[in-house]
Design a protein around this motif. Structure first.
Motif, mmCIF file in Angstrom:
data_model
loop_
_atom_site.group_PDB
_atom_site.id
_atom_site.type_symbol
_atom_site.label_atom_id
_atom_site.label_comp_id
_atom_site.label_asym_id
_atom_site.label_seq_id
_atom_site.Cartn_x
_atom_site.Cartn_y
_atom_site.Cartn_z
ATOM 1 N N LEU A 84 0.182 25.753 52.350
ATOM 2 C CA LEU A 84 1.126 26.443 53.221
ATOM 3 C C LEU A 84 2.344 25.586 53.519
ATOM 4 O O LEU A 84 2.227 24.394 53.793
ATOM 5 N N THR A 85 3.501 26.208 53.473
ATOM 6 C CA THR A 85 4.737 25.565 53.890
ATOM 7 C C THR A 85 4.832 25.683 55.406
ATOM 8 O O THR A 85 4.643 26.761 55.958
ATOM 9 N N HIS A 86 5.103 24.578 56.057
ATOM 10 C CA HIS A 86 5.193 24.534 57.516
ATOM 11 C C HIS A 86 6.661 24.300 57.876
ATOM 12 O O HIS A 86 7.230 23.274 57.522
ATOM 13 N N ILE A 87 7.259 25.254 58.553
ATOM 14 C CA ILE A 87 8.681 25.157 58.914
ATOM 15 C C ILE A 87 8.791 25.065 60.427
ATOM 16 O O ILE A 87 8.431 25.998 61.139
ATOM 17 N N SER A 88 9.258 23.906 60.927
ATOM 18 C CA SER A 88 9.523 23.725 62.358
ATOM 19 C C SER A 88 10.993 24.020 62.597
ATOM 20 O O SER A 88 11.860 23.535 61.871
ATOM 21 N N LYS B 12 8.844 23.628 69.969
ATOM 22 C CA LYS B 12 9.634 24.420 69.022
ATOM 23 C C LYS B 12 8.749 25.403 68.269
ATOM 24 O O LYS B 12 7.553 25.182 68.081
ATOM 25 N N PRO B 13 9.341 26.512 67.835
ATOM 26 C CA PRO B 13 8.577 27.490 67.060
ATOM 27 C C PRO B 13 8.319 27.003 65.637
ATOM 28 O O PRO B 13 9.072 26.193 65.103
ATOM 29 N N VAL B 14 7.235 27.509 65.045
ATOM 30 C CA VAL B 14 6.871 27.155 63.672
ATOM 31 C C VAL B 14 6.567 28.431 62.880
ATOM 32 O O VAL B 14 6.092 29.419 63.426
ATOM 33 N N GLY C 23 0.535 33.963 56.065
ATOM 34 C CA GLY C 23 1.711 33.585 56.825
ATOM 35 C C GLY C 23 1.451 33.770 58.300
ATOM 36 O O GLY C 23 0.528 34.491 58.699
ATOM 37 N N GLY C 24 2.240 33.081 59.088
ATOM 38 C CA GLY C 24 2.058 33.223 60.524
ATOM 39 C C GLY C 24 3.146 32.517 61.306
ATOM 40 O O GLY C 24 4.061 31.904 60.749
ATOM 41 N N VAL C 25 3.021 32.613 62.618
ATOM 42 C CA VAL C 25 3.967 31.978 63.526
ATOM 43 C C VAL C 25 3.184 31.226 64.594
ATOM 44 O O VAL C 25 2.027 31.532 64.869
ATOM 45 N N GLY C 26 3.841 30.237 65.171
ATOM 46 C CA GLY C 26 3.189 29.454 66.208
ATOM 47 C C GLY C 26 4.177 28.589 66.951
ATOM 48 O O GLY C 26 5.384 28.825 66.936
ATOM 49 N N VAL C 27 3.622 27.542 67.560
ATOM 50 C CA VAL C 27 4.434 26.628 68.359
ATOM 51 C C VAL C 27 3.932 25.201 68.139
ATOM 52 O O VAL C 27 2.756 24.984 67.866
#
Length: 136
Positions: free
Chosen positions: A28-32, A39-41, A83-87
């Motif tokens: 997985l690519t992790h984008i901060s 910050k959101p990820v 895929g997903g979203v987080g913090v």
């Protein structure tokens, strides 16, 4: 990871159960986003799931109207995207990351034409927590 399903039939108090155990490999690519402490990820990418085993529970007197009852499922390698979203909370050299992910297999548990199912792709939702120590 354990995947599978339950089935119920009107008039039966018991439930049919099929469990499938997999070893997952995700890339997985992790984008901060941003440079603040919180910050959101976003996480996106493919995965492979190698089958390890399976278990089936057929209740006594259960109707036998499915062609997979009592038959071991094929050990098919599962692959898909997630895929997903987080913090992310940055705490000095440490950070805590929490995200929610949705995954969908691109291949089915059953091969096309091998079963009554027309769609047997596994889907799932998961919550992931990570503790990271930054070397820089």
């Amino acid at each position: 990871e354990q995947r599978g399903w339950r089935e119920t039939v009107d008039g039966f108090s018991s439930t049919y159960l099929r469990e499938l155990d997999y070893l997952d490999f995700a890339a997985l690519t992790h984008i901060s986003i941003g440079k603040k402490k919180i910050k959101p990820v976003i996480v996106l990418g493919p995965y492979l799931a190698y089958p390890l085993g399976q278990r089936e529970e057929i209740p006594a007197g259960w109707p036998t109207n499915r062609d997979y009852y009592g038959v071991p499922l094929p050990n098919r390698l599962q692959y898909g995207v997630g895929g997903g979203v987080g913090v992310e909370w940055r705490l000095g050299k440490w950070s805590v990351q929490v995200d929610g992910r949705y995954r969908s297999a691109l291949g089915g548990v059953f091969a096309t034409g091998d079963s009554q199912f027309t769609f047997s792709n596994l889907r799932g939702v998961q919550v992931e927590g990570t503790l990271v120590y930054w070397l820089r």
